[in-house]
Write a protein that holds these residues in place. Structure first.
Motif, PDB file in Angstrom:
ATOM      1  N   GLU A 231      42.707 -35.316 121.746  1.00 56.68           N
ATOM      2  CA  GLU A 231      43.248 -34.933 122.928  1.00 56.68           C
ATOM      3  C   GLU A 231      44.409 -35.508 123.857  1.00 56.68           C
ATOM      4  O   GLU A 231      44.666 -36.626 123.377  1.00 56.68           O
ATOM      5  CB  GLU A 231      41.716 -35.707 124.383  1.00 56.68           C
ATOM      6  CG  GLU A 231      40.542 -34.942 123.624  1.00 56.68           C
ATOM      7  CD  GLU A 231      39.532 -35.843 124.795  1.00 56.68           C
ATOM      8  OE1 GLU A 231      39.044 -35.400 126.235  1.00 56.68           O
ATOM      9  OE2 GLU A 231      39.018 -36.723 124.100  1.00 56.68           O
ATOM     10  N   SER A 232      45.170 -34.423 124.388  1.00 57.91           N
ATOM     11  CA  SER A 232      46.742 -35.031 124.840  1.00 57.91           C
ATOM     12  C   SER A 232      45.306 -36.411 126.379  1.00 57.91           C
ATOM     13  O   SER A 232      45.034 -35.364 126.541  1.00 57.91           O
ATOM     14  CB  SER A 232      47.150 -33.718 125.391  1.00 57.91           C
ATOM     15  OG  SER A 232      48.156 -34.745 126.257  1.00 57.91           O
ATOM     16  N   ASN A 233      46.382 -37.257 126.419  1.00 56.28           N
ATOM     17  CA  ASN A 233      45.898 -38.071 127.355  1.00 56.28           C
ATOM     18  C   ASN A 233      47.499 -37.991 128.629  1.00 56.28           C
ATOM     19  O   ASN A 233      47.510 -38.599 129.258  1.00 56.28           O
ATOM     20  CB  ASN A 233      46.392 -39.277 127.123  1.00 56.28           C
ATOM     21  CG  ASN A 233      45.776 -40.778 127.836  1.00 56.28           C
ATOM     22  OD1 ASN A 233      45.229 -40.320 129.311  1.00 56.28           O
ATOM     23  ND2 ASN A 233      46.101 -41.312 127.749  1.00 56.28           N
ATOM     24  N   ARG A 234      47.165 -36.394 128.533  1.00 52.98           N
ATOM     25  CA  ARG A 234      48.721 -36.377 130.051  1.00 52.98           C
ATOM     26  C   ARG A 234      47.679 -34.900 130.815  1.00 52.98           C
ATOM     27  O   ARG A 234      46.365 -34.505 129.863  1.00 52.98           O
ATOM     28  CB  ARG A 234      49.319 -35.139 128.817  1.00 52.98           C
ATOM     29  CG  ARG A 234      50.063 -36.312 128.918  1.00 52.98           C
ATOM     30  CD  ARG A 234      51.444 -36.096 128.047  1.00 52.98           C
ATOM     31  NE  ARG A 234      52.548 -36.532 128.021  1.00 52.98           N
ATOM     32  CZ  ARG A 234      53.812 -37.085 128.684  1.00 52.98           C
ATOM     33  NH1 ARG A 234      53.871 -36.442 129.879  1.00 52.98           N
ATOM     34  NH2 ARG A 234      54.343 -37.854 128.864  1.00 52.98           N
ATOM     35  N   PRO A 400      49.134 -41.484 123.592  1.00 53.13           N
ATOM     36  CA  PRO A 400      48.969 -40.651 124.410  1.00 53.13           C
ATOM     37  C   PRO A 400      48.323 -40.025 123.337  1.00 53.13           C
ATOM     38  O   PRO A 400      47.810 -38.473 123.953  1.00 53.13           O
ATOM     39  CB  PRO A 400      51.010 -40.252 123.122  1.00 53.13           C
ATOM     40  CG  PRO A 400      50.868 -40.754 122.529  1.00 53.13           C
ATOM     41  CD  PRO A 400      49.998 -42.127 122.993  1.00 53.13           C
ATOM     42  N   PHE A 401      47.871 -40.137 122.802  1.00 55.46           N
ATOM     43  CA  PHE A 401      46.285 -39.585 122.227  1.00 55.46           C
ATOM     44  C   PHE A 401      44.801 -39.684 122.244  1.00 55.46           C
ATOM     45  O   PHE A 401      45.193 -41.121 121.700  1.00 55.46           O
ATOM     46  CB  PHE A 401      46.750 -38.562 120.587  1.00 55.46           C
ATOM     47  CG  PHE A 401      47.520 -37.558 121.456  1.00 55.46           C
ATOM     48  CD1 PHE A 401      48.024 -36.602 121.545  1.00 55.46           C
ATOM     49  CD2 PHE A 401      49.040 -38.424 119.993  1.00 55.46           C
ATOM     50  CE1 PHE A 401      49.295 -35.526 121.646  1.00 55.46           C
ATOM     51  CE2 PHE A 401      50.783 -37.348 120.193  1.00 55.46           C
ATOM     52  CZ  PHE A 401      50.594 -36.045 121.002  1.00 55.46           C
ATOM     53  N   ASP A 479      41.669 -30.884 122.368  1.00 56.55           N
ATOM     54  CA  ASP A 479      42.997 -30.061 122.046  1.00 56.55           C
ATOM     55  C   ASP A 479      43.237 -29.109 120.752  1.00 56.55           C
ATOM     56  O   ASP A 479      44.847 -29.108 120.634  1.00 56.55           O
ATOM     57  CB  ASP A 479      44.117 -30.613 122.710  1.00 56.55           C
ATOM     58  CG  ASP A 479      44.472 -30.847 124.509  1.00 56.55           C
ATOM     59  OD1 ASP A 479      43.983 -30.001 125.320  1.00 56.55           O
ATOM     60  OD2 ASP A 479      44.258 -32.530 124.577  1.00 56.55           O
ATOM     61  N   ASP A 503      47.466 -27.190 117.117  1.00 60.81           N
ATOM     62  CA  ASP A 503      47.357 -28.226 117.707  1.00 60.81           C
ATOM     63  C   ASP A 503      47.782 -27.543 119.124  1.00 60.81           C
ATOM     64  O   ASP A 503      49.278 -27.857 119.573  1.00 60.81           O
ATOM     65  CB  ASP A 503      48.354 -29.002 116.808  1.00 60.81           C
ATOM     66  CG  ASP A 503      48.496 -30.460 117.851  1.00 60.81           C
ATOM     67  OD1 ASP A 503      47.842 -30.477 118.508  1.00 60.81           O
ATOM     68  OD2 ASP A 503      48.365 -31.725 117.082  1.00 60.81           O
ATOM     69  N   ALA A 505      47.760 -29.983 121.382  1.00 60.43           N
ATOM     70  CA  ALA A 505      47.711 -31.652 122.638  1.00 60.43           C
ATOM     71  C   ALA A 505      49.069 -31.710 123.056  1.00 60.43           C
ATOM     72  O   ALA A 505      49.580 -32.829 123.952  1.00 60.43           O
ATOM     73  CB  ALA A 505      47.430 -32.010 121.143  1.00 60.43           C
ATOM     74  N   GLN A 506      50.574 -31.236 122.162  1.00 56.48           N
ATOM     75  CA  GLN A 506      51.319 -31.136 122.575  1.00 56.48           C
ATOM     76  C   GLN A 506      52.227 -29.341 123.147  1.00 56.48           C
ATOM     77  O   GLN A 506      51.553 -28.951 122.163  1.00 56.48           O
ATOM     78  CB  GLN A 506      52.890 -31.495 121.074  1.00 56.48           C
ATOM     79  CG  GLN A 506      52.132 -33.401 120.949  1.00 56.48           C
ATOM     80  CD  GLN A 506      52.808 -33.693 119.915  1.00 56.48           C
ATOM     81  OE1 GLN A 506      53.782 -33.593 119.481  1.00 56.48           O
ATOM     82  NE2 GLN A 506      52.709 -33.838 118.165  1.00 56.48           N
TER      83      GLN A 506
END
Length: 537
Positions: A231-234, A400-401, A479, A503, A505-506
């Motif tokens: 997962e993205s941590n955003r 970040p992830f 993500d 993906d 996540a980005q």
């Protein structure tokens, strides 16, 4: 001469007939080749649309979702025509994980976080028994194979308790493909354990696939395991979440006050200063439990890496205190926010955002001790309103992830059982929670209320202390997605199936794996993919 002329005319006629028939066959072949190429282009278009949608997730309209949305993903028309045979497009198809009959399909994406991430489980800081237990939840798994898998991917060369020796073929590193598990002893001799009975990879019980005759589709361990989930941590819009464990409490208070308000900022910073009011009580705080980093069932010991990390945290706190005090020691003016002295720095970490829900803290404000109630109530109605924003805006990690958490909304029953702290009763309650109606319609209201893991608390399946323990293992939004794009015509014609892992996540989303499944058959009939109104219009 008349006879010769007749013979020549006959031969010319036969030649013309043969040539005409050959040209007709060539024309039909060219048409079929063109339709096949067009079907492949349909499938490619499906993948492109999914990547575009994943790149603009923040702009989804109300009711749209990636789990099951026929309007987005079923028989998306690309080429129109006067008859169904001339119409073509794509469908994004996935199995219904909690359909025991394996007869239903849904139109959406497969979240890879609904599976156990083999590469990430070693990073969960679990005991040897807990690691083995996670894999033992898979149907047909044995302790020997479970330890053989762990020995295959871990970096050391010491065999685990149920593994006789470190096999010479062990990779001793993360998997690049799930197919590498075919090298593991136990799976190497029985590849069907990984592959299962679903020969054409459509997630449905097709004629001839029930090899053992038990009436249940054995999907194989490939349906329970992955190497891609994260997962993205955003936030969804790509901006950074607010890190609530920041050691510079003055900045933390300022950002929280701007985001929510002074009351919320004061409560969070007071929590960081003094911790919860009680360590174990009705407010559900239990700093010594799984949610705080010590895992239920583990030996509770700390590794050298953990001790080093704590030392670095203490050093960072000392630096933060120096900054907060102006770098002149005890004689400097103290930094305050909300009437609280922040000089001491953060003494307590927030291990889960659920630590803040329904909690109480003690704080000294303007020299007077006070008891602060959490601005985030444990009332289910209130949680439904604020929890999506809270989980979207704040984070307890700076990474970040986030890897390895399991999406409870898409996990199979056996995968749910693998979650540390999960009970069979809770796993059954989650598994039996339907997101698709009996007629295949999306239950958008349920999908909306299950958008965060808080639905377990709001619907009374767990209490807050249990939720705090489970939080670091579960999610409802990964993500990385597995996509099966089917390029097809609305009636007959060739079918192309492409399976991809995307993906997101980005930004922009990227394709990390692609496989053509067309050689395994069409997988789905036109009646399963095309709604009746699209055929009869």
């Amino acid at each position: 001469m008349l006879l010769a002329v007749l013979v020549v005319i006959m031969l010319l006629s036969l030649g013309a007939y043969a040539f005409t028939e050959l040209m007709i066959l060539e024309h039909q072949s060219a048409v079929l080749y063109g339709r096949d190429a067009q079907a492949r282009a349909f499938a490619d278009s499906g993948l492109e649309q999914v990547m575009a949608l994943l790149g603009t997730r923040a702009e989804l309209q109300s009711g749209e979702n990636f789990y099951h949305d026929p309007q987005l993903f079923q028989s998306h028309l690309i080429v129109d025509g006067p008859v169904p045979r001339a119409r073509g497009g794509f469908s994004i198809v996935a199995p219904v994980e909690n359909d025991p009959t394996a007869r239903m399909v849904r139109f959406g994406l497969i979240d890879e976080s609904g599976k156990i991430n083999v590469n990430a489980i070693l990073k969960l800081e679990l005991s040897e028994d807990e690691l083995n237990y996670m894999l033992m939840a898979l149907p047909g798994m044995t302790p020997e194979i479970a330890d053989a898998i762990l020995d295959y991917i871990d970096e050391d060369i010491t065999p685990r308790p149920y593994s006789a020796i470190e096999d010479e073929y062990n990779k001793n590193g993360p998997l690049a493909s799930l197919d590498e598990l075919l090298n593991v002893p136990g799976i190497r001799e029985n590849p069907w354990l990984l592959i299962g009975e679903d020969w054409n990879r459509n997630g449905l019980m097709d004629p001839g696939e029930d090899a053992n005759g038990d009436g249940i589709l054995d999907v194989g361990w490939s349906a329970y395991l992955t190497i891609h989930s994260r997962e993205s941590n955003r936030r969804l819009d790509g901006t950074e979440r607010l890190y609530v464990n920041d050691n510079l409490l003055s900045d933390l208070w300022d950002q929280l006050a701007e985001l929510y308000g002074e009351d919320e900022a004061t409560f969070v910073v007071a929590y960081r200063l003094n911790g919860p009011l009680t360590e174990e009580g009705e407010d559900g705080q239990n700093p010594g439990g799984v949610g705080s980093g010590e895992r239920g069932g583990s030996d509770g010991g700390r590794s050298g890496d953990q001790e080093s990390e704590e030392a670095l945290q203490r050093l960072a706190q000392d630096v933060a205190r120096g900054i907060a005090s102006g770098g002149t020691g005890e004689q400097a003016n103290r930094v305050t926010r909300g009437g609280m002295d922040l000089t001491a720095g953060g003494q307590h970490q927030i291990n889960s955002l659920y630590d803040l829900v329904g909690a109480q803290v003690e704080a000294t404000i303007e020299g007077e001790p006070q008891t602060l109630d959490s601005p985030w109530s444990a009332d289910p109605g209130a949680m439904a309103a604020y929890l999506p924003l809270l989980l979207e805006d704040l984070s307890v990690s700076r990474e970040p992830f986030i890897e390895g958490r399991i999406n409870i909304n898409q996990a199979r029953y056996e995968t749910l059982l693998a979650i540390p702290g999960m009970t069979p009763e809770l796993a059954a309650a989650i598994y039996n929670s339907k997101l698709i109606g009996s007629n295949g319609e999306p239950l958008t209201d349920v999908i909306g209320t299950h958008a965060t893991t808080g639905w377990l608390v709001m619907e009374g399946h767990v209490d807050l202390p249990t939720m705090r323990q489970l939080d670091r293992f579960i999610t409802t939004r990964g993500d990385v997605y597995r996509v099966q794009a089917v390029g097809h015509y609305f009636e007959g014609g060739p079918t192309v199936r492409l399976e991809a892992v995307i993906d997101a996540a980005q930004y922009p989303p990227r394709l990390v794996a692609l496989r053509d499944l067309s050689h395994l058959g069409r997988g789905y009939s036109p009646s399963q993919l095309v709604p009746a109104q699209a055929v009869t219009r």
